[in-house]
Design an enzyme around this catalytic site. Sequence first.
Site, PDB file in Angstrom:
ATOM      1  N   ASP A 209      32.064 -14.047  -5.076  1.00 35.72           N
ATOM      2  CA  ASP A 209      33.009 -13.395  -5.983  1.00 35.72           C
ATOM      3  C   ASP A 209      33.257 -11.945  -5.547  1.00 35.72           C
ATOM      4  OD1 ASP A 209      34.474 -13.545  -8.558  1.00 35.72           O
ATOM      5  OD2 ASP A 209      33.094 -11.961  -9.158  1.00 35.72           O
ATOM      6  N   GLU A 270      35.793 -14.788  -1.622  1.00 33.71           N
ATOM      7  CA  GLU A 270      36.986 -14.394  -2.365  1.00 33.71           C
ATOM      8  C   GLU A 270      37.242 -12.943  -1.999  1.00 33.71           C
ATOM      9  OE1 GLU A 270      38.795 -13.508  -6.775  1.00 33.71           O
ATOM     10  OE2 GLU A 270      36.828 -12.796  -6.169  1.00 33.71           O
TER      11      GLU A 270
HETATM   12  C1  NOJ Z   1      37.148 -13.195  -9.564  1.00 36.41           C
HETATM   13  C2  NOJ Z   1      36.968 -14.367 -10.468  1.00 36.41           C
HETATM   14  O1  NOJ Z   1      37.634 -15.476  -9.915  1.00 36.41           O
HETATM   15  C3  NOJ Z   1      37.509 -13.946 -11.816  1.00 36.41           C
HETATM   16  O2  NOJ Z   1      37.593 -15.029 -12.698  1.00 36.41           O
HETATM   17  C4  NOJ Z   1      36.659 -12.847 -12.356  1.00 36.41           C
HETATM   18  O3  NOJ Z   1      37.228 -12.347 -13.558  1.00 36.41           O
HETATM   19  C5  NOJ Z   1      36.560 -11.679 -11.374  1.00 36.41           C
HETATM   20  N1  NOJ Z   1      36.335 -12.121 -10.026  1.00 36.41           N
HETATM   21  C6  NOJ Z   1      35.438 -10.749 -11.745  1.00 36.41           C
HETATM   22  O4  NOJ Z   1      34.197 -11.352 -11.497  1.00 36.41           O
END
Ligand code: NOJ
Length: 550
Positions: A209, A270
């Site tokens: 993440d 991500e």
């Molecule tokens: C990316 C995640 O996919 C999202 O759902 C989240 O709110 C943010 N990162 C913060 O962790």
Amino acid sequence: MPYDVADRSWWQTAVVYQVYVRSFADGNGDGIGDLLGLRQRLPYLHELGVDALWITPWYSTPGVDGGYDVSDYYDINPEYGTLADAEAVITEAHRLGIRVIADIVPNHTSDQHPWFQRAIAADPADPARNRYWFRPGRGEHANLPPNNWLSLFGGPAWTRLTPEGPDWYLHLFAAGQPDLNWTSPALAADFEQVLRFWFDRGIDGFRIDVAHGLTKDPLLPDLVHGDDLVLLGGAQQSHPHWDRDETIDIYRRWRTVADSYDPPKVFVAEAWVDSTERLRRYLSPDALHSAFNFGLLGCPWQAAALRREIVDHLAGLGGAAPATWVLSNHDVIRHVTRYSREDTSLDEARQHYGEPADLELGRRRARAAALLTLALPGSTYIYQGDELSLAEVEDLPAAVRQDPNTSDAPGRDGCRIPLPWAADGTPTHGFGGTGPGWLPSPPDWATLSVTTQSGDPSSSLTLYRTALALRSKLRAPGDEHDLHWLDASPQVLAFRSGTLGCVVNIGREPVQLSTQTDVLLTSGVGGDPLVVEPDTTTWIHIPAASAGPF
Ligand code: NOJ
Ligand code: CA
């Protein structure tokens, strides 16, 4: 069927299904998806034909941001089950030939995490503080944030610890998600332990993440340019909190942990960065394996734009890592809805939220887009419900919305509605139990339920099942980097990867294939298989060295 455990390259071509646990399947009937529900539905995912699952955070959490606010990385959210339930999901998925990717959240914790609780209880000079970013406020009374950074969820990225005290803490997301300080050696060691804990329990990899956000300029300077206040700043090289060069060093250490397993564990990042060139920096044999490519997730349904995204992504990667393709996830408006209005970019979908939408058109295009992404070389991500052609639920009353993200009004709940499993007369259409789900389901979703679509040869679910079965039969080692464009008119994307040919008609006129064409599958319903209708994709078999389909 169990997979080949010795296969070390599975992730390069995998079709990965994203499970948003809270909305996937509810095993105990309390209206909240859970691990028992997921476990019960694994045969469905097996039948669908996916290679791996990415399971969104399942850890203990106060639930400020759908579990992306972790209070214990070593335990499971009791709403979802227990550690034993997670282990059972992993074991059973493996038995069915499905690998499991968990979600790690290293940019921030919950403010309820013991590390943060210890930090705020400690003296400002105590090393416990060093795991987060505390700074005195500005102004005579310290009542102004330490700098001008903004939270992605709206408002300043700083919250004052106490109404009168000097100190504030940094949070690039919700106030309940304080950012971690990755210059702390103790923190780095702790996360390596977390990785091992889950690797030892059998998971095959991690989705990371906010992978581009972990390191910050320790001076925490103000952002100077207006543009830099948004997620994708212009001056990425020197941006104080996104995509900083030294972030890669963290992943170099993580890679040694992953490589210490046999077969090695894998990572998918991500990372919202400016270009594929920047993305590529994360991807190497001594850093991360792969990263989401969000190009198609924001791209309008236009031939030139789609072609550019595909070409640029592949060229930008330069074979350094296999491509990935993503149309939707739990953070964005479902692409059925995005494709159902005049302007089909994600930005426009946000602008026109709730306005009239031609969902039939959106679904036709989404079917075509599915076959497009599944024909491209590399790995493809499916967000739960894509296979059912679910649309964004745009009319959720404000009172039931739960997403803390107010900057992306009206938030992300509309793509997180519980999955409809059966037209059984329950308010959730078979999601679980007899009561309502944690978010209300549209009454007309009974017609989109898994059982309704299962028996229907023209359904979206049948299309996905057929496509995935064909893909796994046709894909051969080496195809993950193979893409040849075929001559076609500007409104048509036509290419071959291995022996799989793909013709996507984005124009307004039907496209005629030559009579020799060996048609495998089409996203269209009915009609002449040799005619590719507008907003339709057709898969064809192209034996090596044969002529094109036109
Ligand atoms: C990316 C995640 O996919 C999202 O759902 C989240 O709110 C943010 N990162 C913060 O962790
Ligand atoms: Ca439940």
